[in-house]
Write an enzyme that holds these catalytic residues in place. Structure first.
Site: not given
Ligand code: NDP
Length: 246
Positions: A141, A154
């Site tokens: 991030s 974070y």
């Molecule tokens: P979402 O919340 O849409 O996606 C997060 C994903 O992580 C989901 O598919 C969720 O699936 C999965 N997840 C969460 N906890 C677990 C777990 N314990 N085991 C397996 N899967 C898990 O957010 P984003 O797509 O935005 O996030 C994706 C990545 O991007 C993250 O690492 C985030 O830190 C990073 N990011 C996002 C930004 C933003 O502005 N959106 C900015 C910078 C970085 P499920 O709940 O089905 O398990």
């Protein structure tokens, strides 16, 4: 080999960046192996990718459980014969000042964002070494690059992984392993829905995301760029943020 024909496992593929990456890489001819906890969403995504002529499989993965990452890697090999790329994308955030002492949220972030990546490395690295090649892509991030109040822990988890990957890179100069860190800025996903309890702060961040957040496909394209390089080229770090993000 470029993207076409590669086998790519993606954690956190049930929404946002992971889902977009699955769709994009599959459309470019990769076989995608999807992991997350919400299997109903994964199953729908697999069906859509297959209906579009792509190759996909899915498993329930909680990245806090090392066995689930091993199952994801095993699924890739059983279904598609190999694992070329692991995209460590699953991540969570809990936004609050350190003084709020949200110890539960801190632990959850460390468990998912740091240990989750380590569990993926532990599952994939022996396979990469056996195959003689492999690529580890992690989604970090820009919060780790521009440290702002309420996101220190974070940011710390994301920078812990940045450090891990640089160490792993330096330990892996025999040409077998490539590592890539992708640092997105604000991306329009569900991410914030689980990150903030305070309604006023939630509304502020949600509005900011809606106003300037970029489409998750922008990050998917950056991941595809890194995956598409020839074997002797490693894209180390990529930052993708909205043009209007400060
Ligand atoms: P979402 O919340 O849409 O996606 C997060 C994903 O992580 C989901 O598919 C969720 O699936 C999965 N997840 C969460 N906890 C677990 C777990 N314990 N085991 C397996 N899967 C898990 O957010 P984003 O797509 O935005 O996030 C994706 C990545 O991007 C993250 O690492 C985030 O830190 C990073 N990011 C996002 C930004 C933003 O502005 N959106 C900015 C910078 C970085 P499920 O709940 O089905 O398990």
């Amino acid at each position: 080999m470029t993207i076409h024909g590669k086998v790519v496992a993606i954690t956190g593929a049930s929404s946002g960046i992971g889902e977009a990456t699955a769709r994009h890489l599959a459309s470019l001819g990769a076989a995608v192996v999807l992991g997350a906890r919400r299997t109903d969403r994964l199953d729908r995504l697999v069906a859509e990718i297959e209906a579009a002529g792509g190759a996909a499989a899915a498993a329930r993965v909680d990245v806090t459980d090392p066995a689930d990452l091993r199952s994801l890697v095993t699924l890739a090999i059983e279904r598609f014969g190999q694992l070329d790329v692991l995209v460590g994308n699953a991540g969570i955030s809990r936004i609050s000042p350190i003084a709020d002492l949200d110890a539960e949220g801190w632990s959850a972030m460390v468990d998912v964002n740091v240990k989750g990546i380590l569990h993926g490395i532990a599952a994939a690295l022996p396979v990469f070494r056996r195959q003689g090649s492999g690529h580890l892509v992690t989604v970090l991030s820009v919060s780790g690059l521009k440290i702002v109040p309420t996101q220190a822990v974070y940011a710390g988890t994301k920078n812990a992984v940045r450090t891990l990957l640089e160490g792993l890179r330096q330990e892996s100069t025999d040409g077998v392993l490539r590592t890539t860190s992708i640092s997105p800025g604000l991306v329009r996903t569900e991410f914030i829905d689980h990150a903030v309890d305070d309604p006023a702060l939630h509304e502020h961040v949600r509005k900011n995301m809606a106003d300037i957040g970029i489409d998750p496909m922008a990050v998917a394209r950056a991941i595809a760029f890194a995956v598409d390089q020839p074997d002797d080229v490693e894209i180390g770090d990529l930052t993708i943020r909205p043009t209007r993000q400060g």
